[in-house]
Design a protein around this motif. Sequence first.
Motif, PDB file in Angstrom:
ATOM      1  N   LEU A 520      37.855  57.227  30.074  1.00  9.54           N
ATOM      2  CA  LEU A 520      36.889  56.136  30.176  1.00  9.54           C
ATOM      3  C   LEU A 520      37.712  54.906  30.284  1.00  9.54           C
ATOM      4  O   LEU A 520      38.633  54.994  29.278  1.00  9.54           O
ATOM      5  CB  LEU A 520      36.053  56.216  28.811  1.00  9.54           C
ATOM      6  CG  LEU A 520      34.697  56.619  28.930  1.00  9.54           C
ATOM      7  CD1 LEU A 520      34.190  56.391  27.176  1.00  9.54           C
ATOM      8  CD2 LEU A 520      33.796  55.808  29.806  1.00  9.54           C
ATOM      9  N   ARG A 521      37.506  54.082  30.705  1.00 14.38           N
ATOM     10  CA  ARG A 521      38.219  52.675  30.741  1.00 14.38           C
ATOM     11  C   ARG A 521      37.214  51.618  30.262  1.00 14.38           C
ATOM     12  O   ARG A 521      36.986  50.672  31.024  1.00 14.38           O
ATOM     13  CB  ARG A 521      38.616  52.467  32.167  1.00 14.38           C
ATOM     14  CG  ARG A 521      39.636  53.200  32.763  1.00 14.38           C
ATOM     15  CD  ARG A 521      40.902  53.254  32.036  1.00 14.38           C
ATOM     16  NE  ARG A 521      41.497  51.729  31.771  1.00 14.38           N
ATOM     17  CZ  ARG A 521      42.721  51.343  32.331  1.00 14.38           C
ATOM     18  NH1 ARG A 521      43.416  52.077  32.979  1.00 14.38           N
ATOM     19  NH2 ARG A 521      43.116  49.990  31.860  1.00 14.38           N
ATOM     20  N   ASP A 522      37.080  51.816  29.232  1.00 13.61           N
ATOM     21  CA  ASP A 522      35.924  50.494  28.580  1.00 13.61           C
ATOM     22  C   ASP A 522      36.765  49.328  28.333  1.00 13.61           C
ATOM     23  O   ASP A 522      36.076  48.606  27.831  1.00 13.61           O
ATOM     24  CB  ASP A 522      35.241  51.133  27.465  1.00 13.61           C
ATOM     25  CG  ASP A 522      35.566  52.097  26.698  1.00 13.61           C
ATOM     26  OD1 ASP A 522      36.833  52.541  26.914  1.00 13.61           O
ATOM     27  OD2 ASP A 522      34.970  52.696  25.924  1.00 13.61           O
ATOM     28  N   ASP A 523      38.108  49.299  28.450  1.00  9.92           N
ATOM     29  CA  ASP A 523      38.769  47.858  28.268  1.00  9.92           C
ATOM     30  C   ASP A 523      38.571  47.350  29.582  1.00  9.92           C
ATOM     31  O   ASP A 523      39.120  46.035  29.688  1.00  9.92           O
ATOM     32  CB  ASP A 523      40.191  48.402  27.984  1.00  9.92           C
ATOM     33  CG  ASP A 523      40.828  49.086  29.066  1.00  9.92           C
ATOM     34  OD1 ASP A 523      40.395  50.290  29.549  1.00  9.92           O
ATOM     35  OD2 ASP A 523      42.051  49.114  29.394  1.00  9.92           O
ATOM     36  N   LYS A 524      38.015  48.089  30.689  1.00  7.56           N
ATOM     37  CA  LYS A 524      37.913  47.456  32.110  1.00  7.56           C
ATOM     38  C   LYS A 524      36.493  47.048  32.469  1.00  7.56           C
ATOM     39  O   LYS A 524      35.532  47.801  32.098  1.00  7.56           O
ATOM     40  CB  LYS A 524      38.480  48.552  33.057  1.00  7.56           C
ATOM     41  CG  LYS A 524      39.981  48.307  33.382  1.00  7.56           C
ATOM     42  CD  LYS A 524      40.197  48.661  34.553  1.00  7.56           C
ATOM     43  CE  LYS A 524      41.725  48.440  34.914  1.00  7.56           C
ATOM     44  NZ  LYS A 524      42.242  49.070  36.440  1.00  7.56           N
ATOM     45  N   ASP A 525      36.621  45.868  32.919  1.00  2.00           N
ATOM     46  CA  ASP A 525      35.097  45.125  33.367  1.00  2.00           C
ATOM     47  C   ASP A 525      34.770  45.986  34.790  1.00  2.00           C
ATOM     48  O   ASP A 525      35.716  45.936  35.466  1.00  2.00           O
ATOM     49  CB  ASP A 525      35.158  43.816  33.452  1.00  2.00           C
ATOM     50  CG  ASP A 525      33.982  43.171  33.401  1.00  2.00           C
ATOM     51  OD1 ASP A 525      33.135  43.036  32.365  1.00  2.00           O
ATOM     52  OD2 ASP A 525      33.705  42.831  34.526  1.00  2.00           O
ATOM     53  N   PRO A 526      33.388  46.131  35.065  1.00  2.00           N
ATOM     54  CA  PRO A 526      33.079  46.564  36.263  1.00  2.00           C
ATOM     55  C   PRO A 526      33.724  45.798  37.552  1.00  2.00           C
ATOM     56  O   PRO A 526      33.959  46.171  38.596  1.00  2.00           O
ATOM     57  CB  PRO A 526      31.524  46.615  36.393  1.00  2.00           C
ATOM     58  CG  PRO A 526      31.315  46.885  34.845  1.00  2.00           C
ATOM     59  CD  PRO A 526      32.452  45.968  34.100  1.00  2.00           C
ATOM     60  N   SER A 527      34.035  44.367  37.216  1.00  2.00           N
ATOM     61  CA  SER A 527      34.442  43.684  38.343  1.00  2.00           C
ATOM     62  C   SER A 527      35.839  43.821  38.720  1.00  2.00           C
ATOM     63  O   SER A 527      36.464  43.409  39.489  1.00  2.00           O
ATOM     64  CB  SER A 527      34.350  42.032  37.791  1.00  2.00           C
ATOM     65  OG  SER A 527      35.020  41.920  36.739  1.00  2.00           O
ATOM     66  N   GLU A 528      36.590  44.680  37.757  1.00  2.00           N
ATOM     67  CA  GLU A 528      37.832  45.186  38.043  1.00  2.00           C
ATOM     68  C   GLU A 528      37.858  46.320  38.753  1.00  2.00           C
ATOM     69  O   GLU A 528      39.154  46.992  38.839  1.00  2.00           O
ATOM     70  CB  GLU A 528      38.493  45.122  36.794  1.00  2.00           C
ATOM     71  CG  GLU A 528      38.579  43.851  35.800  1.00  2.00           C
ATOM     72  CD  GLU A 528      39.578  44.035  34.701  1.00  2.00           C
ATOM     73  OE1 GLU A 528      40.747  43.954  34.866  1.00  2.00           O
ATOM     74  OE2 GLU A 528      38.810  44.379  33.825  1.00  2.00           O
ATOM     75  N   ILE A 529      37.081  46.889  39.196  1.00  2.00           N
ATOM     76  CA  ILE A 529      37.248  48.443  39.661  1.00  2.00           C
ATOM     77  C   ILE A 529      37.868  48.162  41.178  1.00  2.00           C
ATOM     78  O   ILE A 529      37.976  47.179  41.733  1.00  2.00           O
ATOM     79  CB  ILE A 529      35.687  49.234  39.740  1.00  2.00           C
ATOM     80  CG1 ILE A 529      34.874  48.177  40.788  1.00  2.00           C
ATOM     81  CG2 ILE A 529      35.346  49.516  38.430  1.00  2.00           C
ATOM     82  CD1 ILE A 529      33.508  48.774  41.309  1.00  2.00           C
ATOM     83  N   GLU A 530      38.060  49.420  41.722  1.00  4.21           N
ATOM     84  CA  GLU A 530      38.837  49.476  42.992  1.00  4.21           C
ATOM     85  C   GLU A 530      37.852  48.564  44.188  1.00  4.21           C
ATOM     86  O   GLU A 530      36.644  48.829  43.900  1.00  4.21           O
ATOM     87  CB  GLU A 530      38.784  50.961  43.419  1.00  4.21           C
ATOM     88  CG  GLU A 530      39.505  51.049  44.843  1.00  4.21           C
ATOM     89  CD  GLU A 530      40.955  51.489  44.516  1.00  4.21           C
ATOM     90  OE1 GLU A 530      41.679  51.227  43.537  1.00  4.21           O
ATOM     91  OE2 GLU A 530      41.502  51.454  45.733  1.00  4.21           O
ATOM     92  N   THR A 531      38.588  47.873  45.080  1.00  9.58           N
ATOM     93  CA  THR A 531      37.719  47.286  46.069  1.00  9.58           C
ATOM     94  C   THR A 531      38.053  48.198  47.430  1.00  9.58           C
ATOM     95  O   THR A 531      38.913  48.990  47.474  1.00  9.58           O
ATOM     96  CB  THR A 531      38.372  45.896  46.442  1.00  9.58           C
ATOM     97  OG1 THR A 531      39.983  45.985  46.765  1.00  9.58           O
ATOM     98  CG2 THR A 531      38.422  45.000  45.288  1.00  9.58           C
ATOM     99  N   ALA A 532      37.070  47.884  48.290  1.00  8.33           N
ATOM    100  CA  ALA A 532      37.038  48.538  49.657  1.00  8.33           C
ATOM    101  C   ALA A 532      38.416  48.428  50.182  1.00  8.33           C
ATOM    102  O   ALA A 532      38.777  49.212  50.934  1.00  8.33           O
ATOM    103  CB  ALA A 532      35.903  48.056  50.596  1.00  8.33           C
ATOM    104  N   GLY A 533      38.983  47.029  50.006  1.00 14.25           N
ATOM    105  CA  GLY A 533      40.318  46.911  50.848  1.00 14.25           C
ATOM    106  C   GLY A 533      41.320  47.648  50.355  1.00 14.25           C
ATOM    107  O   GLY A 533      42.035  48.345  51.269  1.00 14.25           O
TER     108      GLY A 533
END
Length: 547
Positions: A520-533
């Motif tokens: 679980l990466r609950d230190d990470k915000d959903p805005s920090e997930i992998e991008t399509a790029g």
Amino acid sequence: MLFREFAELCDTIEKTSSRLAMADLLAEVFPTLSADDLPIFVRFSRGKIFPDWSAEKLGFGPGLLYEALAYVIGKKRETVVSAINSSGDTGRVVEGLLEKREQTMFFSEELELLDVHSRFVQMANTSGRKSQQERMRSAQYLFSNASPLEGRYLARLMLEEMRIGVGEGVVREAVAKGFAVPEETVEHAHQALNDLGEVALLAKTNPSALAEVHITPFRPVKMMLAQAGSIVGMVETHGSVAAENKYDGSRFQFHKVGDRTAIYSRRLEEMTKSLPDVVALLAAATNHDVIIDGEVIAMQDGKPMPFQTVLRRIRRKHDVAEAAGAISMQPRVFDILVCDGETLIDKPLSERRRILESVMKEFVAPQMVSNSPEDIERYYHAALDDGNEGIMLKVIDSPYLPGNRGKLWIKIKPEVDTIDLVVTGAEWGEGKRAKMFGSFLLACQDENGDLLELSRVATGIDDAMLAELYELFKDKIIAEHGKTVVFEPDVVFEVGYAELQRSTNYAAGYALRFPRFVRLRDDKDPSEIETAGSLARRYSMQNKAGQ
Ligand code: ATP
């Protein structure tokens, strides 16, 4: 400004696909807004109710929304839930239901933008036994006075997801255009203030002050992040670079002014009460007023412990005392953003480092500066032997760029292909796991932050973790269709995989082969997930490597 006008503008933007056109639209509107409306408008347009530095939450889950709406349209909660289940776009469903509303409201008032905002603030601030009731009353008030179109955006604001495609970049561009200030100035002010609403307000009221803004203590700024890279690549490009251990811990930002102290997580949540020992250690280590960047690690018998285990204990708040006793939490600090009122982020790393060493009596992370790939390689292996994740390489004359994940900080760690994705749904398990979620649906994001589904993961989750995940997700259910559940996209998983494949089954255009849950990466915000790029880059790197 009327909330109706805001909703109409959002509708126009939602129909616009060009970023430039969106920025132009906003740039036209911004200067026409009052000083009260402008910051709220700016935050709302990105689905934010509070400034980014604030960890304040509305505290309004989908469940309450359904109930409030059912009351207002005079239908059963199930009617609302089943309409939402058959669509998935809560905003549009709310709009449709309000269109069909049977009870016409005789005393309906035109909602003001400010009124909507102050209702939201009230919702966030209520606490105690009656808080749910009070939140419900506010939501009922808002929906009863909303037109169907306003309902669409009220619902989306309540779920803090606007889906109109306005990201930080668009707003920055619009502020720059609307108030005729250079975009770099806007960006710089945004890095320090961490609230585009306030940046826009300054651009309107005192544009010359934009270039002068300082970081404010007790308003955390986003943390600077790293890209993956290579030792040789860094040395070839920059010559001497600074190498530090990449600690396996949790990122923090420590603020101190006089006797007042606070510590924030990577998601900018205040953790002062959960990490009292770390706060005390840091406060005792300096006589200066500072904002410091670092990583907290857990030590047992002089050795770093895998941090995930410890983090889980910290999160169970009642275990704080026990966790603090059994394992010692130790800070390692590697950057300083503010010292005695002076903002230091534009100074080069070498200078910040010198200041850091002069103001902190302890806990400064060791650093080696070298232009020899061999020496750095040795440093890397020593770091791994000591239980670290690898090393960080930093460009010596680089500024501190809050929120930036660029090439100024490079992480070197053993090759493991993992990817951070947000969980958008799940399927109920089978047999003895029927009351838990069995497999989870995962998504990455496109450049506007819209989610693109990519894979499912079921492997690698033991029974204890399944139970923990059930507890975590049970309040995040937005809709349910048979065995499938849709979640509020709020939780990030780190997932391992064997290979990335092209796929038409998922919106991202790729699928993970042999996905497995890592943590679980609950230190990470959903805005920090992998991008399509970056997904596309992974795919091409993987294929190059295989040739
Ligand atoms: P990963 O998934 O590899 O841990 P990440 O996605 O969490 O990386 P990155 O930006 O890739 O974040 O790596 C930087 C992270 O490494 C920081 O957020 C911080 O938590 C951690 N870290 C550990 N030691 C250091 C250090 N010396 N300097 C900067 N960051 C460090």
